[in-house]
Structure formats: structure tokens, C-alpha cells
Scaffold this active site. Structure first.
Site, PDB file in Angstrom:
ATOM      1  N   HIS A 208      88.220  -2.326  12.734  1.00 17.99           N
ATOM      2  CA  HIS A 208      88.212  -3.760  13.032  1.00 17.99           C
ATOM      3  C   HIS A 208      87.646  -3.996  14.428  1.00 17.99           C
ATOM      4  O   HIS A 208      87.858  -3.181  15.347  1.00 17.99           O
ATOM      5  CB  HIS A 208      89.646  -4.295  12.951  1.00 17.99           C
ATOM      6  CG  HIS A 208      89.737  -5.786  12.975  1.00 17.99           C
ATOM      7  ND1 HIS A 208      90.036  -6.496  14.109  1.00 17.99           N
ATOM      8  CD2 HIS A 208      89.534  -6.704  11.985  1.00 17.99           C
ATOM      9  CE1 HIS A 208      90.064  -7.792  13.825  1.00 17.99           C
ATOM     10  NE2 HIS A 208      89.754  -7.941  12.538  1.00 17.99           N
ATOM     11  N   SER A 411      92.458   1.027  -2.875  1.00 20.46           N
ATOM     12  CA  SER A 411      92.082  -0.282  -2.343  1.00 20.46           C
ATOM     13  C   SER A 411      92.132  -1.394  -3.389  1.00 20.46           C
ATOM     14  O   SER A 411      92.028  -1.145  -4.585  1.00 20.46           O
ATOM     15  CB  SER A 411      90.664  -0.184  -1.762  1.00 20.46           C
ATOM     16  OG  SER A 411      90.226  -1.435  -1.303  1.00 20.46           O
TER      17      SER A 411
END
Length: 482
Positions: A208, A411
Site C-alpha cells: 500500500h 483472495s
């Protein structure tokens, strides 16, 4: 004989009104009318809200509706237009109208929300009344300050829930409810730097952006490690960089679900690379950025787990993502010993300064606590299974329709070819270069997935057009209306 039309303009400011009165003649063509609205009055067809034809009021919600209405009620290409200035409304009425339009806008945008990991499926009506109070958890959550209107009891319960889930004993952990996942990263990296001031930070390219923001904030040296095609950190490249810097402490950021591809870094492999390069336990700090998946992974026991039974030092998660909350928030948990160089007593607060922010949202812990209490562990488990099943459904449906797609096994983030920009904006997809992704949350249903894929295929063939209601609101400035 031409019909008489009463057009009500929704922007009743004197300058524009006078322009309209002087510009439009008694007999005007349809195209001339639209041209005057655009060029002379600074309006466009979106500002025409009603058409009154001989007493019959027609609601105009889309530009094309006005054109159709003219065609339906006019028997000639030229007709008489009579303009009437709307009546003045009070500031209170204006405020109510703006809020009504905004609610309509929010309702519409929430229907087409596929690209960002926010769970919109929640119900907190039972605790809405707490919003009437100014609740501030200023200072350390474990040390009550002089300010009495706080929610520390709820905050401590939330922290205890995550500490138990992430396997760290009471008395060994510290944490707090943050404003978002970014604040969790900022706090953890600051704690790491204070413990290891000469350390180099290692994080993958898929990390991130807040990780590298923290490095800039704190003037830290860092190495950006390559990522594998899956989005996981490239362990061989990490090993190379660690071997070059033996003797220099290391701060490692492990991603428990990368932003774009939802990849989970193997903490076990990272620790093995550190040990292979002769890093002692006191010479490295591992922070786990689990903004989305740190709350989902514990319910997937068939995969490698990440918790404090391993040599990690801190972990953070967002509260408004998988769990669902009306305001951005998060939780950060770290080993208590990591706080020694961050703690400072503040007499003004009668508390300890250990957090990034001073004043902290006291409402967020209540909303998080409520969500955890109402659903419990089993509800979270079912939601994880639901999201995984729907992510697989979307992935296979895209493949069946000829769209290239990718889904990591742990995921719920489905990566696909980047659609055209109108489609991207309408469905609010997150994009990087030539890829986009859909993050399947509890509010993403099978029916919505089918609609999404059908419209995606139509957009690729040129048959689809955006149909967002109230899209203008998002770009409108309210300054001139205050």
C-alpha cells in the site's frame, strides 16, 4: 398553432435569469432553446427539471427526457416558450433539498460499488442515537483521561477480540482503534523506527502507498522489493537485498492481502530469509499490513496463518472493509514492549501519548463492537465463505465470457482487463495500468455479479451507456448555495 410551454429553471439566480429573459424570443426553435441554455445562461439541459404542458407537469430527470417531451407535445418544429422564474425558497428548504438530492446520489452510487474493499451490507440503526454525543477517546485507550465522554470500554473490548484472534496474550499486547488502515501502518512503522533507528525498511512494490509515505514522513531508508506475478513479494529479491545489508537492522512489511491483487505474503518464508542471513530476533521488526484479509484469513485454516505466535511485531486491519462501518476506521495491535520509546505522559490529558492522533473518534469503537457482538465468530466465518464463493463465481463467469481474469487462492479480489473509462467510473473500479479489479465483499451478490458481467460485455461491444441517477451531484459545488 404552437403550444405554450412553461419551463422552470432550477438555477434561479438573477444574473442568469435576466440573460434568459433577454435572450429568448417569443418564438424559438428547440435547438435554439438548448443553445441559449448552454451558451447564454451558463446552464445545460440538466438544469431543466419540469415541463408544464397546459397544466400537465412532466418531471425531467434526464436530458433526453426534455427532448422527448418537446417532440411528444409539439405539433410543429417551432413553438412558443414562456419562462417563469421559480419562487424563492428559504435557506432551510434549500438545505433540505440539497440533502435529499445527496441521499439519492449516495443510494445510487452504493448500488454500483465493485472496485473498493468496503462492506456496505450492515445495519447499525440501533446505535445511531450515540451520534448525538461528542465522544472522544483522546489519549491512550488503556489510561482514562479527564475527558469523561469516551468509549474506552468498547474500544478495549474490540482490542481484546483481535488480540485473541491473532493469538497474543492479555498483558503482552497494546493497541487502539485507528482512523483507518493507513494510520495503523504509520503507527507500526514509527514504533519500528524508534526501536531500530538505523534499520532499513523492506516492502514489495505491491505494498500500500502508505508504507512508502511513512518512509518519507520519518526520513527512513528503504528498499522496494520486486513482486511476483501473483502480487506476492519476490522472496529471492528480498533475500538478495537482506544479504547485501547484513549487520543493519531490518523492518519488514508483510502484506496480508495486497491492494490490487489481494496477494498474501508468506511470513514463514520471510522469517526464514531473515534467519538465513543471520538476523537475530532483536535485529528485525515485522509489521503485517492486513487492511482487508487480517480479519478473513483466520477463518481459512487450510492456509498458512499469520498471528503473534510467530515472530511478528505488529498487525493492523481496517474496520470499514470486511466488517463494515459507516466511517473509516481500523485496529492496530502490537507487542507491548514495542511502545517503550513512544510513550510520553501528557498532563493536559491526564493520560499517555502513545497514538498518532490526539483526539480520536469515539464513535468508531462502538460501531465496531456492535458489529462483532451482533454477528459473532460464526457470522464472520459464513461471510468469509460467502465472499470466497462469489469471488470464484465472478472469476469463472469472466473466463466463460472470454475476459482475462486472475484470482489468488486466498483472495476475494478478482483482477480483470481494464474496461473503458465510462464503465470504470460507473462501477467505481480501481485500476492500475491495463488492469482493474473487483473486491467481492458481503454486499456483492450473485445477481449483481451477473449484471456486472452482462454490462461489461455490452460495454466491450459498444451497446452499453452509463445510466447513473444524480451523477451531477458529485461534481457540483455547494459554495454558491450557502
Amino acid at each position: 398553432m404552437s403550444s405554450t410551454y412553461l419551463i422552470k429553471i432550477s438555477k434561479p439566480w438573477d444574473s442568469e435569469w435576466n440573460l434568459l429573459k433577454t435572450s429568448i424570443k417569443s418564438d424559438v426553435s428547440l435547438e435554439d432553446f438548448f443553445g441559449i441554455l448552454s451558451s447564454k445562461a451558463g446552464c445545460d439541459v440538466h438544469t431543466v427539471k419540469y415541463l408544464d404542458v397546459d397544466g400537465d407537469l412532466v418531471r425531467i430527470s434526464e436530458p433526453d427526457h426534455l427532448r422527448l417531451a418537446f417532440k411528444e407535445f409539439s405539433d410543429k418544429k417551432r413553438f412558443k416558450v414562456v419562462l417563469e422564474q421559480p419562487e424563492e425558497i428559504t435557506p432551510e428548504q434549500k438545505t433540505t433539498k440539497i440533502l435529499e438530492e445527496y441521499r439519492e446520489y449516495l443510494e445510487d452510487r452504493s448500488k454500483y460499488h465493485f472496485g473498493y474493499p468496503y462492506n456496505l451490507h450492515y445495519d447499525h440503526q440501533e446505535i445511531y442515537d450515540v451520534m448525538r454525543y461528542s465522544i472522544n477517546n483522546l489519549g491512550d485507550p488503556f489510561v482514562e483521561s479527564n475527558y469523561g465522554v469516551h468509549s474506552r470500554k468498547f474500544e478495549l473490548d474490540v482490542l481484546a477480540f483481535f488480540a485473541k484472534m491473532w493469538k497474543i496474550d492479555e498483558g503482552d499486547y497494546w493497541g487502539y482503534v485507528t482512523s483507518c488502515g493507513t494510520e495503523g501502518n504509520l503507527h507500526s512503522i514509527l514504533a519500528a523506527r524508534e526501536m531500530l533507528p538505523t534499520a532499513i525498511l523492506y516492502a514489495s512494490k505491491d505494498s500500500h502507498y502508505s508504507v512508502f509515505k511513512a518512509c518519507r514522513f520519518y526520513r527512513m531508508e528503504y528498499r522496494m522489493i520486486n513482486s511476483l506475478e501473483s502480487g506476492e513479494i519476490d522472496y529471492d529479491h528480498l533475500n538478495e537485498e537482506l544479504s547485501k545489508n547484513k549487520g543493519t537492522p531490518a523492518i519488514i512489511v508483510a502484506n496480508i492481502g495486497t491492494t490490487v491483487k489481494g496477494a498474501v505474503d508468506s511470513v514463514d518464508t520471510i522469517i526464514s530469509k531473515l534467519e538465513a542471513n543471520e538476523f537475530k530476533d532483536e535485529d528485525f521488526f515485522i509489521h503485517c499490513d492486513g487492511a482487508l484479509y487480517a480479519l478473513m484469513l483466520p477463518f481459512m485454516q487450510e492456509f498458512e496463518q499469520v498471528d503473534f505466535s510467530k515472530k511478528i511485531d505488529s498487525m493492523c486491519v481496517s474496520g470499514h472493509k470486511f466488517l463494515g462501518c459507516p466511517m473509516p476506521c481500523g485496529v492496530v495491535i502490537c507487542r507491548k514492549k514495542n511502545l517503550e520509546k513512544l510513550s510520553e505522559e501528557v498532563e493536559y490529558l491526564n493520560s499517555i501519548d502513545t497514538t498518532i492522533m490526539g483526539s480520536r473518534n469515539g464513535h468508531a469503537p462502538i460501531f465496531l463492537w456492535y458489529s462483532l457482538q451482533k454477528g459473532g465468530i460464526e457470522a464472520l466465518r459464513q461471510k468469509v465463505r460467502y465472499c470466497h464463493a462469489n469471488a470464484k463465481f465472478l472469476f469463472h463467469l469472466l473466463q466463460e465470457r472470454g475476459v482475462k481474469a486472475m484470482l489468488n487462492e486466498r483472495s476475494t479480489t478478482v483482477v480483470l482487463e481494464r474496461p473503458n473509462e465510462d464503465f470504470v467510473k460507473h462501477w467505481q473500479l480501481a485500476c492500475i495500468n491495463d488492469i482493474a479489479h473487483v473486491v467481492v465483499m458481503p454486499n456483492v451478490t450473485v445477481e449483481k455479479i451477473i449484471q456486472f458481467v452482462d454490462e461489461l460485455m455490452d460495454s466491450r461491444s459498444g451497446k452499453w451507456k452509463p445510466y447513473t441517477v444524480g451523477a451531477k451531484f458529485g461534481s457540483r459545488s455547494l459554495a454558491s448555495q450557502i
